[in-house]
Design a protein around this motif. Structure first.
Motif, PDB file in Angstrom:
ATOM      1  N   LYS A 131     -28.216  63.615 -31.792  1.00 12.95           N
ATOM      2  CA  LYS A 131     -28.578  62.958 -30.540  1.00 12.95           C
ATOM      3  C   LYS A 131     -27.365  62.168 -30.056  1.00 12.95           C
ATOM      4  CE  LYS A 131     -33.467  62.765 -31.711  1.00 12.95           C
ATOM      5  NZ  LYS A 131     -34.652  61.929 -32.007  1.00 12.95           N
ATOM      6  N   TRP A 132     -26.787  62.646 -28.975  1.00 16.05           N
ATOM      7  CA  TRP A 132     -25.484  62.157 -28.537  1.00 16.05           C
ATOM      8  C   TRP A 132     -25.463  60.667 -28.202  1.00 16.05           C
ATOM      9  CZ3 TRP A 132     -21.279  65.331 -28.778  1.00 16.05           C
ATOM     10  CH2 TRP A 132     -21.511  66.708 -28.900  1.00 16.05           C
ATOM     11  N   LEU A 133     -26.572  60.109 -27.782  1.00  9.95           N
ATOM     12  CA  LEU A 133     -26.581  58.707 -27.342  1.00  9.95           C
ATOM     13  C   LEU A 133     -27.562  57.859 -28.146  1.00  9.95           C
ATOM     14  CD1 LEU A 133     -26.404  59.226 -23.462  1.00  9.95           C
ATOM     15  CD2 LEU A 133     -24.552  58.560 -24.997  1.00  9.95           C
ATOM     16  N   LEU A 134     -27.809  58.274 -29.378  1.00  6.53           N
ATOM     17  CA  LEU A 134     -28.755  57.542 -30.221  1.00  6.53           C
ATOM     18  C   LEU A 134     -28.373  56.072 -30.358  1.00  6.53           C
ATOM     19  CD1 LEU A 134     -31.178  57.704 -32.252  1.00  6.53           C
ATOM     20  CD2 LEU A 134     -29.469  58.084 -34.030  1.00  6.53           C
ATOM     21  N   HIS A 135     -27.064  55.808 -30.432  1.00  5.03           N
ATOM     22  CA  HIS A 135     -26.598  54.440 -30.680  1.00  5.03           C
ATOM     23  C   HIS A 135     -26.900  53.486 -29.539  1.00  5.03           C
ATOM     24  CE1 HIS A 135     -23.663  56.258 -28.164  1.00  5.03           C
ATOM     25  NE2 HIS A 135     -22.737  55.323 -28.265  1.00  5.03           N
ATOM     26  N   THR A 136     -27.238  54.006 -28.361  1.00  3.47           N
ATOM     27  CA  THR A 136     -27.503  53.117 -27.226  1.00  3.47           C
ATOM     28  C   THR A 136     -28.821  52.370 -27.361  1.00  3.47           C
ATOM     29  OG1 THR A 136     -28.550  54.858 -25.892  1.00  3.47           O
ATOM     30  CG2 THR A 136     -26.157  54.587 -25.676  1.00  3.47           C
ATOM     31  N   TRP A 137     -29.607  52.702 -28.400  1.00  3.82           N
ATOM     32  CA  TRP A 137     -30.842  51.955 -28.606  1.00  3.82           C
ATOM     33  C   TRP A 137     -30.558  50.458 -28.738  1.00  3.82           C
ATOM     34  CZ3 TRP A 137     -31.939  48.659 -32.559  1.00  3.82           C
ATOM     35  CH2 TRP A 137     -31.113  48.710 -33.679  1.00  3.82           C
ATOM     36  N   SER A 138     -29.444  50.123 -29.398  1.00  2.00           N
ATOM     37  CA  SER A 138     -29.127  48.703 -29.607  1.00  2.00           C
ATOM     38  C   SER A 138     -28.739  48.026 -28.292  1.00  2.00           C
ATOM     39  CB  SER A 138     -28.011  48.546 -30.640  1.00  2.00           C
ATOM     40  OG  SER A 138     -26.808  49.149 -30.193  1.00  2.00           O
ATOM     41  N   LEU A 139     -28.090  48.765 -27.387  1.00  2.00           N
ATOM     42  CA  LEU A 139     -27.770  48.203 -26.069  1.00  2.00           C
ATOM     43  C   LEU A 139     -29.041  47.931 -25.290  1.00  2.00           C
ATOM     44  CD1 LEU A 139     -24.753  50.434 -24.931  1.00  2.00           C
ATOM     45  CD2 LEU A 139     -24.711  48.274 -26.185  1.00  2.00           C
ATOM     46  N   SER A 140     -30.021  48.830 -25.431  1.00  2.31           N
ATOM     47  CA  SER A 140     -31.299  48.629 -24.742  1.00  2.31           C
ATOM     48  C   SER A 140     -32.005  47.389 -25.263  1.00  2.31           C
ATOM     49  CB  SER A 140     -32.189  49.866 -24.918  1.00  2.31           C
ATOM     50  OG  SER A 140     -31.632  50.990 -24.281  1.00  2.31           O
ATOM     51  N   VAL A 141     -31.987  47.211 -26.578  1.00  2.36           N
ATOM     52  CA  VAL A 141     -32.601  46.015 -27.161  1.00  2.36           C
ATOM     53  C   VAL A 141     -31.901  44.760 -26.647  1.00  2.36           C
ATOM     54  CG1 VAL A 141     -32.907  44.728 -29.313  1.00  2.36           C
ATOM     55  CG2 VAL A 141     -33.497  47.145 -29.221  1.00  2.36           C
ATOM     56  N   GLU A 142     -30.568  44.781 -26.622  1.00  2.46           N
ATOM     57  CA  GLU A 142     -29.823  43.619 -26.140  1.00  2.46           C
ATOM     58  C   GLU A 142     -30.127  43.335 -24.679  1.00  2.46           C
ATOM     59  OE1 GLU A 142     -25.972  42.353 -27.050  1.00  2.46           O
ATOM     60  OE2 GLU A 142     -25.663  43.808 -28.660  1.00  2.46           O
ATOM     61  N   TRP A 143     -30.148  44.395 -23.849  1.00  3.50           N
ATOM     62  CA  TRP A 143     -30.404  44.177 -22.427  1.00  3.50           C
ATOM     63  C   TRP A 143     -31.807  43.638 -22.196  1.00  3.50           C
ATOM     64  CZ3 TRP A 143     -27.299  43.660 -18.476  1.00  3.50           C
ATOM     65  CH2 TRP A 143     -27.837  43.651 -17.195  1.00  3.50           C
ATOM     66  N   GLN A 144     -32.769  44.144 -22.949  1.00  2.00           N
ATOM     67  CA  GLN A 144     -34.136  43.617 -22.843  1.00  2.00           C
ATOM     68  C   GLN A 144     -34.169  42.143 -23.236  1.00  2.00           C
ATOM     69  OE1 GLN A 144     -36.268  46.402 -25.348  1.00  2.00           O
ATOM     70  NE2 GLN A 144     -35.642  48.110 -24.049  1.00  2.00           N
ATOM     71  N   PHE A 145     -33.392  41.791 -24.251  1.00  2.00           N
ATOM     72  CA  PHE A 145     -33.274  40.388 -24.652  1.00  2.00           C
ATOM     73  C   PHE A 145     -32.643  39.561 -23.537  1.00  2.00           C
ATOM     74  CE2 PHE A 145     -30.579  37.058 -26.632  1.00  2.00           C
ATOM     75  CZ  PHE A 145     -31.572  36.285 -27.200  1.00  2.00           C
ATOM     76  N   TYR A 146     -31.591  40.099 -22.905  1.00  2.00           N
ATOM     77  CA  TYR A 146     -30.941  39.385 -21.806  1.00  2.00           C
ATOM     78  C   TYR A 146     -31.915  39.127 -20.657  1.00  2.00           C
ATOM     79  CZ  TYR A 146     -26.517  40.840 -24.022  1.00  2.00           C
ATOM     80  OH  TYR A 146     -25.492  41.049 -24.899  1.00  2.00           O
ATOM     81  N   LEU A 147     -32.800  40.060 -20.409  1.00  2.00           N
ATOM     82  CA  LEU A 147     -33.750  39.916 -19.306  1.00  2.00           C
ATOM     83  C   LEU A 147     -34.758  38.804 -19.567  1.00  2.00           C
ATOM     84  CD1 LEU A 147     -34.554  43.632 -18.307  1.00  2.00           C
ATOM     85  CD2 LEU A 147     -33.211  41.965 -17.008  1.00  2.00           C
ATOM     86  N   VAL A 148     -35.262  38.733 -20.795  1.00  2.00           N
ATOM     87  CA  VAL A 148     -36.374  37.809 -21.057  1.00  2.00           C
ATOM     88  C   VAL A 148     -35.921  36.453 -21.586  1.00  2.00           C
ATOM     89  CG1 VAL A 148     -37.955  39.740 -21.478  1.00  2.00           C
ATOM     90  CG2 VAL A 148     -36.760  38.706 -23.407  1.00  2.00           C
TER      91      VAL A 148
END
Length: 637
Positions: A131-148
């Motif tokens: 899965k070429w972009l599997l590692h972006t899961w951590s960016l998604s978690v961080e961005w969700q944290f930034y939002l809330v």
């Protein structure tokens, strides 16, 4: 450079990203290197709390400016990566793989990739390395944290006071940690990607700022080396079997905590090399995983390739850092919402997101490979719509048809191929399939598969319209385990059911259960057709097609495994079924007749893909099996 810039934190980023890189290129060298992601989360929690709380203290904090700064930091490099991956995929990936890449590009830019991967599989499963972009899961978690997170802090200030922030963050961290520990045991796959299970790690960094943001120069060296020891223990003692992010993940997080609190700006992590890596850590992290996946596609596994992969990742990270992260974009978002929404990288990212969605809904733009062998790697159009139904099964092409198909995922494409064939005569097919299931018809185990199978067979038996039944399961895998990890050796794992029995007795019980199902169906139906085990490949056909496309090689007929391996692997199942005393209206369809010659079983045959992965028949492969079935059906009258 800002005089307040923390060289130690930049060095800590280097420790984190190097751990992740080494683990991903060879987890035997650094079995716990994945903990580097946890360290990144602690750093983010510290820095975001510093930004938010210092802004509140000075009465200068702006949500728009905060989000704008996060967009400036994250979007440009991510946008370029996603653009390059979509272009690369367009040129070389099969429609199935390109469809998956497009979904992952869209979810990465939308910062929901952690949720997508949560729904797909585990982080450490076999397919994750493709899965070429599997590692972006951590960016998604961080961005969700930034939002809330800033909203949470502002809400605490509004409802209580700014002096309540420390207590509120402490309580939130403790709650998240407890939830994470419980989840890592009961929902291990979901917890790894889950924001609620990761908040406490950002909270550890936040607490470092809120409670320990003072001078500990007397203890600086002790704190630093203790933190370094904890991280080192995490990297070398933990591995992918460790419950994560459970209580063990406290160790690397505390290690990062102590290094942050130590504020040691004169240590080995502040040397030029570590600072070089630290500055580029985000871009290196972004680019390293596609390199890992590329090497997996190309079967690069030597120690030389590990070194090469590390060097390429750092080089690409350096280029991205210099040319993308440091590029001065016009209209950079500052204090206004308008400048934020008209930020060029954000606009381009939205366009890439839209393209990703369009590629996904168009099934990977098959027109790229018009009349090309790669275009035959296709699934049933009903692959996902008909799973697990037994009360109201899918009726393909025509209602009240005289045919039914029952089985696990190996029956899905056969259902559609059979429906295509019998629709020519105005007939139809009812599809009873449940993916990932072992046949367990009369095995008294209270699991979803056994209950679904009993209910489906009962429904089939009571359906007077159904005259003919096709049965297809991946029985050998249920008895012995998957073949990929052991190939060319034969796996000898315990069956997935009847764990209280020894392996041989459990296998015999499963085969007996299967024969009981065939006998019950044969007692009330005109004919029952059983597909013998389909040959399994040692490699996914999409990887094979990728290399053929990359090297511009011919397809033709490509061997996927040997007949000798197939016969050894499936000896028990074939001998039991072909040598059994079944009713005369039970017939066996042998995939060897279409998939193999005397020596080889093929992945591609006459420029046609027989599979869509490493073991499931493609729609084209299923049509060949159905051709054999219909010849047998007509022969039997």
């Amino acid at each position: 450079m800002n005089k307040n810039y923390r060289l130690d934190i930049n060095g800590l980023r280097a420790i984190a990203v190097l751990g992740v890189l080494i683990f991903h290129f060879d987890n035997l060298l650094l079995s716990g290197g994945f903990a580097g992601v946890d360290i990144f989360f602690v750093i983010s929690g510290y820095l975001m709390t510093l930004i938010v709380c210092s802004g509140i203290e000075k009465n200068t904090f702006s949500l728009i400016y905060f989000y704008g700064s996060r967009v400036r930091r994250i979007f440009p490099a991510l946008m370029v990566l996603c653009f390059v991956m979509m272009l690369f995929g367009w040129l070389y990936l099969t429609p199935l793989d390109y469809t998956q890449l497009a979904k992952h590009v869209a979810s990465s830019i939308g910062f929901v990739s952690n949720i997508i991967y949560m729904s797909e599989s585990g982080y450490f499963d076999v397919d994750s390395k493709y899965k070429w972009l599997l590692h972006t899961w951590s960016l998604s978690v961080e961005w969700q944290f930034y939002l809330v997170y800033p909203v949470f802090v502002l809400s605490v200030v509004s409802l209580f006071s700014k002096y309540s922030i420390k207590t509120a963050v402490l309580i939130l961290t403790i709650i998240s940690l407890i939830f994470s520990i419980c989840s890592s045991y009961f929902w291990s796959l979901d917890s790894y990607y889950s924001l609620p299970c990761r908040i406490w790690q950002m909270g550890v960094g936040a607490l470092a700022y809120l409670y320990f943001n003072r001078d500990y120069s007397r203890f600086s060296n002790c704190f630093f080396f203790f933190g370094l020891l904890l991280i080192s223990l995490s990297y070398f003692l933990f591995d992918e079997s460790s419950p994560w992010p459970g209580y063990l993940s406290v160790v690397p997080c505390l290690g990062a905590f102590f290094i942050i609190v130590a504020k040691s700006n004169n240590s080995f992590i502040t040397n030029k090399f570590m600072q070089f890596i630290g500055y580029r850590s985000y871009s290196i992290y972004l680019w390293h995983w596609p390199v890992v996946v590329l090497f997996s596609y190309l079967n690069f596994e030597s120690y030389y390739s590990i070194f090469l992969g590390l060097m390429i990742s750092i080089l690409l990270g350096d280029i991205s850092y210099r040319c993308v992260e440091n590029f001065r974009w016009i209209n950079a978002p500052k204090y206004s919402f308008v400048s934020l929404i008209f930020y060029p990288p954000l606009i381009i990212a939205i366009l890439i997101f839209s393209f990703g969605v369009s590629v996904y809904v168009s099934d990977g733009l098959k027109s790229r490979f018009q009349s090309h062998p790669a275009s035959t790697i296709e699934r049933s159009p009903m692959a996902y719509e008909c799973n697990s139904k037994w009360e109201d099964p899918c009726e393909l092409f025509n209602e009240n048809g005289s045919w039914a198909v029952i089985g696990n995922s190996h029956a899905v494409e056969l259902s559609y191929a059979l429906a295509e064939r019998v629709s020519k005569y105005g007939d139809g097919v009812k599809q009873y399939t449940k993916v990932g299931c072992t046949t367990a018809y009369n095995i008294n185990e209270l699991n979803d598969c056994s209950k679904w199978e009993r209910r489906s067979v009962t429904s089939l038996i009571s359906d007077g319209d159904i005259k003919n039944v096709l049965v297809s399961y991946r029985i050998t895998s249920s008895l012995f385990g998957d073949n990929i990890s052991d190939y060319p050796n034969l796996p000898d794992n315990h069956p997935s059911v009847l764990n209280f029995m020894n392996k041989d007795d459990a296998r015999l019980e499963i085969l007996k259960s299967f024969s009981y199902m065939l006998e019950d169906l044969a007692a009330v139906k005109d004919k029952v057709y059983v597909v013998l085990p389909i040959p399994e490949l040692y490699e996914n056909v999409n990887r094979l097609a990728f290399r053929n496309n990359l090297y511009n090689e011919e397809y033709g007929s490509i061997s996927g495994t040997s007949v000798e391996y197939y016969m050894k692997r499936n000896a028990l199942v074939r001998e039991y079924l072909l040598g059994g005393d079944f009713p005369s209206n039970v017939h066996f369809v042998d995939p060897r007749d279409t998939y193999c010659d005397t020596l080889n079983c093929f992945s591609f045959k006459n420029n046609v893909a027989l599979y869509f992965d490493d073991d499931h028949p493609s729609l084209s492969g299923a049509r060949l099996i159905v051709d054999n079935l219909m010849e047998l059906h007509l022969l039997e009258g």
